[in-house]
Design a protein around this motif. Structure first.
Motif, PDB file in Angstrom:
ATOM      1  N   GLU A  94      65.801  38.237 -70.467  1.00  0.00           N
ATOM      2  CA  GLU A  94      66.420  37.034 -69.920  1.00  0.00           C
ATOM      3  C   GLU A  94      66.824  36.138 -71.069  1.00  0.00           C
ATOM      4  O   GLU A  94      66.049  35.941 -72.020  1.00  0.00           O
ATOM      5  CB  GLU A  94      65.434  36.309 -69.014  1.00  0.00           C
ATOM      6  N   LEU A  95      68.029  35.590 -71.005  1.00  0.00           N
ATOM      7  CA  LEU A  95      68.508  34.631 -71.990  1.00  0.00           C
ATOM      8  C   LEU A  95      68.790  33.309 -71.301  1.00  0.00           C
ATOM      9  O   LEU A  95      69.286  33.289 -70.167  1.00  0.00           O
ATOM     10  CB  LEU A  95      69.803  35.111 -72.652  1.00  0.00           C
ATOM     11  N   ARG A  96      68.485  32.231 -72.007  1.00  0.00           N
ATOM     12  CA  ARG A  96      68.933  30.906 -71.592  1.00  0.00           C
ATOM     13  C   ARG A  96      69.826  30.342 -72.683  1.00  0.00           C
ATOM     14  O   ARG A  96      69.501  30.422 -73.871  1.00  0.00           O
ATOM     15  CB  ARG A  96      67.752  29.982 -71.297  1.00  0.00           C
ATOM     16  N   LEU A  97      70.949  29.785 -72.256  1.00  0.00           N
ATOM     17  CA  LEU A  97      71.959  29.257 -73.164  1.00  0.00           C
ATOM     18  C   LEU A  97      72.171  27.787 -72.861  1.00  0.00           C
ATOM     19  O   LEU A  97      72.260  27.395 -71.696  1.00  0.00           O
ATOM     20  CB  LEU A  97      73.279  30.019 -72.988  1.00  0.00           C
ATOM     21  N   ALA A  98      72.257  26.975 -73.899  1.00  0.00           N
ATOM     22  CA  ALA A  98      72.406  25.530 -73.714  1.00  0.00           C
ATOM     23  C   ALA A  98      73.387  24.979 -74.738  1.00  0.00           C
ATOM     24  O   ALA A  98      73.656  25.594 -75.773  1.00  0.00           O
ATOM     25  CB  ALA A  98      71.054  24.826 -73.838  1.00  0.00           C
ATOM     26  N   SER A 127      76.420  38.070 -65.028  1.00  0.00           N
ATOM     27  CA  SER A 127      76.284  37.170 -63.885  1.00  0.00           C
ATOM     28  C   SER A 127      75.238  36.103 -64.174  1.00  0.00           C
ATOM     29  O   SER A 127      74.207  36.371 -64.801  1.00  0.00           O
ATOM     30  CB  SER A 127      75.874  37.957 -62.633  1.00  0.00           C
ATOM     31  N   LEU A 128      75.506  34.909 -63.688  1.00  0.00           N
ATOM     32  CA  LEU A 128      74.527  33.826 -63.765  1.00  0.00           C
ATOM     33  C   LEU A 128      73.456  34.043 -62.710  1.00  0.00           C
ATOM     34  O   LEU A 128      73.765  34.300 -61.537  1.00  0.00           O
ATOM     35  CB  LEU A 128      75.219  32.486 -63.575  1.00  0.00           C
ATOM     36  N   CYS A 129      72.200  33.940 -63.113  1.00  0.00           N
ATOM     37  CA  CYS A 129      71.111  34.201 -62.168  1.00  0.00           C
ATOM     38  C   CYS A 129      70.135  33.033 -62.070  1.00  0.00           C
ATOM     39  O   CYS A 129      69.042  33.190 -61.528  1.00  0.00           O
ATOM     40  CB  CYS A 129      70.370  35.479 -62.536  1.00  0.00           C
ATOM     41  N   GLY A 130      70.529  31.878 -62.583  1.00  0.00           N
ATOM     42  CA  GLY A 130      69.658  30.716 -62.505  1.00  0.00           C
ATOM     43  C   GLY A 130      69.951  29.851 -61.296  1.00  0.00           C
ATOM     44  O   GLY A 130      70.392  30.329 -60.246  1.00  0.00           O
ATOM     45  N   SER A 137      71.145  24.311 -68.709  1.00  0.00           N
ATOM     46  CA  SER A 137      71.189  25.630 -69.335  1.00  0.00           C
ATOM     47  C   SER A 137      71.732  26.644 -68.344  1.00  0.00           C
ATOM     48  O   SER A 137      71.707  26.436 -67.128  1.00  0.00           O
ATOM     49  CB  SER A 137      69.797  26.062 -69.824  1.00  0.00           C
ATOM     50  N   TYR A 138      72.222  27.759 -68.879  1.00  0.00           N
ATOM     51  CA  TYR A 138      72.639  28.914 -68.092  1.00  0.00           C
ATOM     52  C   TYR A 138      71.606  30.019 -68.301  1.00  0.00           C
ATOM     53  O   TYR A 138      71.101  30.211 -69.420  1.00  0.00           O
ATOM     54  CB  TYR A 138      73.996  29.446 -68.545  1.00  0.00           C
ATOM     55  N   ARG A 139      71.317  30.775 -67.235  1.00  0.00           N
ATOM     56  CA  ARG A 139      70.399  31.903 -67.345  1.00  0.00           C
ATOM     57  C   ARG A 139      71.126  33.187 -66.992  1.00  0.00           C
ATOM     58  O   ARG A 139      71.824  33.263 -65.973  1.00  0.00           O
ATOM     59  CB  ARG A 139      69.194  31.715 -66.412  1.00  0.00           C
ATOM     60  N   ILE A 140      70.975  34.219 -67.826  1.00  0.00           N
ATOM     61  CA  ILE A 140      71.492  35.550 -67.543  1.00  0.00           C
ATOM     62  C   ILE A 140      70.376  36.550 -67.812  1.00  0.00           C
ATOM     63  O   ILE A 140      69.378  36.233 -68.477  1.00  0.00           O
ATOM     64  CB  ILE A 140      72.724  35.899 -68.394  1.00  0.00           C
ATOM     65  N   LEU A 195      70.443  36.754 -56.495  1.00  0.00           N
ATOM     66  CA  LEU A 195      69.320  35.816 -56.469  1.00  0.00           C
ATOM     67  C   LEU A 195      69.787  34.384 -56.201  1.00  0.00           C
ATOM     68  O   LEU A 195      69.216  33.701 -55.328  1.00  0.00           O
ATOM     69  CB  LEU A 195      68.531  35.916 -57.773  1.00  0.00           C
ATOM     70  N   PRO A 196      70.822  33.872 -56.876  1.00  0.00           N
ATOM     71  CA  PRO A 196      71.303  32.532 -56.516  1.00  0.00           C
ATOM     72  C   PRO A 196      71.842  32.456 -55.091  1.00  0.00           C
ATOM     73  O   PRO A 196      71.740  31.404 -54.453  1.00  0.00           O
ATOM     74  CB  PRO A 196      72.417  32.268 -57.542  1.00  0.00           C
ATOM     75  N   MET A 197      72.409  33.558 -54.582  1.00  0.00           N
ATOM     76  CA  MET A 197      72.885  33.552 -53.196  1.00  0.00           C
ATOM     77  C   MET A 197      71.721  33.417 -52.231  1.00  0.00           C
ATOM     78  O   MET A 197      71.806  32.689 -51.234  1.00  0.00           O
ATOM     79  CB  MET A 197      73.674  34.835 -52.904  1.00  0.00           C
ATOM     80  N   ALA A 198      70.619  34.130 -52.516  1.00  0.00           N
ATOM     81  CA  ALA A 198      69.438  34.016 -51.655  1.00  0.00           C
ATOM     82  C   ALA A 198      68.889  32.595 -51.679  1.00  0.00           C
ATOM     83  O   ALA A 198      68.499  32.045 -50.637  1.00  0.00           O
ATOM     84  CB  ALA A 198      68.371  35.015 -52.100  1.00  0.00           C
ATOM     85  N   ARG A 199      68.869  31.985 -52.855  1.00  0.00           N
ATOM     86  CA  ARG A 199      68.387  30.599 -52.942  1.00  0.00           C
ATOM     87  C   ARG A 199      69.283  29.655 -52.133  1.00  0.00           C
ATOM     88  O   ARG A 199      68.801  28.755 -51.444  1.00  0.00           O
ATOM     89  CB  ARG A 199      68.345  30.161 -54.402  1.00  0.00           C
TER      90      ARG A 199
END
Length: 394
Positions: A94-98, A127-130, A137-140, A195-199
């Motif tokens: 997992e990466l987080r970008l800021a 795909s973004l998964c956060g 930040s962005y999570r991938i 995962l973001p769709m489920a949220r």
């Protein structure tokens, strides 16, 4: 009555197709920041300085590319730094970008992706998964592909905290329409856009169910997040719960008919996973109780109506036969491993080469008529008639 299964036009570098109804969400122009810019962050400045010092400069592509026209409504690229890099499953990081100054990032909707330029120059889509509400930040998440083109290996082995990346996006070609009844089908790393769709479905109080299938639970990222999400609310009476974790080592490989049998009548199905899974779900869809199918493919689409032809590298250079069942890009990369590529599907334009002679069959959805007339070619999807020779600039 079930709607005719007609795919819509795929509109972004990370492609998606839809059977039934679809809506494209606007993530190109997010609302302005109403709260002002935060003060620069000392930690982020230190991390960025470290990354700028130690991120290596790596090679250049062997085949030259002609200048390309800017994409419509293009946003200026972002320069982001890696603030987290951790394993979340076997072979998945997992990466987080800021933003290095701590600025808020552009907004996005579930299904959106980023286009990353890695320190080597390779470009990849993830795909973004956060959480879209998190603008800090962005999570991938990236699965290691040992025999791939090197992008995932670079991310796993070479990318470090503080590395600076050029990021384009977010863009959305797999828009979440928020239908009242939903079945979300994820295969392996295909969980990332779902995962973001489920949220979002949980937040809206929709009737949703997600199936995450994979080899083993240890190889599947975010299972604990899914279980926690499923426990947040009470599922509708008579439902099977919110989340099903299906592993091959425990229950075998599920058939597409099994997966689609979980859809309630009138449901919309969102599917992301390997090409065989996607093809099976498409084939079984008409017999299911669902009425709309949205899907995103990662990996190359199969070659359709392919005929053998030849690539030639330069006016007097090496000749490369292209079989009917292989793409020109695959053949080119066997001879020129440093040729850049990304989407494999004619959307991003990363693999663009210059044609010197020959008559191509353009199958991309990126190049303009003027670019094609000037000799631009995307070998990931474009081909030629049987027996034709395409001469490429090298």
């Amino acid at each position: 009555m079930k709607k005719q299964s007609t795919p819509s036009r795929e509109t972004a570098p990370a492609p998606a197709a839809v059977f039934g109804r679809t809506t494209q969400l606007d993530v190109e122009n997010p609302p302005p920041d109403l709260y002002g810019r935060p003060q620069p962050d000392r930690f982020m400045r230190a991390v960025t300085a470290f990354g700028d010092t130690y991120t290596p400069a790596m090679g250049r592509p062997l085949l030259r590319r002609s200048p390309r026209l800017p994409a419509p409504r293009a946003r200026a690229p972002l320069s982001l730094v890696v603030t987290a890099h951790r394993a979340v499953a076997e072979g998945v990081v997992e990466l987080r970008l800021a933003d290095p100054s701590g600025d808020r990032l552009p907004g996005w909707q579930p299904g959106a992706h980023l286009r990353l330029t890695l320190p080597s120059g390779r470009e990849r889509h993830y795909s973004l998964c956060g959480d879209p509400a998190d603008r800090t930040s962005y999570r991938i998440a990236v699965r290691l592909i040992a025999d791939g083109g090197g992008g995932s290996r670079e991310i796993h082995q070479d990318l470090h905290l503080g590395a600076r990346l050029t990021v384009r996006g977010p863009r959305n070609g797999f828009a979440f329409c928020g239908e009242p009844k939903l079945l979300l089908l994820a295969g392996g790393i295909g969980i990332t856009p779902l995962l973001p769709m489920a949220r979002e479905a949980q937040r809206r109080g929709l009737d949703w169910h997600l199936v995450h299938a994979g080899r083993s639970e240890a190889s599947m990222p975010f299972t604990e997040e899914l279980r926690a999400l499923a426990a947040m609310g009470v599922p509708p009476a008579g439902s099977r719960g919110r989340v099903t974790i299906r592993t091959e080592d425990a229950g075998g490989v599920p058939t597409a008919a099994e997966l689609l049998s979980l859809a309630r009548p009138g449901s919309a199905v969102y599917c992301c996973g390997p090409a065989p899974m996607l093809a099976a779900v498409q084939a079984a869809f008409d017999a299911s109780p669902a009425t709309a199918l949205h899907f995103e493919r990662f990996g190359a689409a199969p070659v359709l109506d392919g005929r053998p032809f030849t690539l030639q590298l330069g006016a007097d250079g090496e000749r490369l036969p292209v079989p009917a069942d292989r793409s020109a890009l695959d053949v080119l990369r066997a001879a020129r491993p440093d040729l850049p590529y990304s989407c494999h599907q004619g959307f991003c334009g990363t693999c663009r080469v210059q044609l010197l002679a020959g008559t191509p069959e353009h199958r991309d959805r990126r190049l303009t008529a003027e670019e094609r007339a000037s000799g631009a070619l995307l070998p990931c999807v474009s081909r030629a008639a049987e027996g034709e020779t395409l001469v490429l600039e090298v």
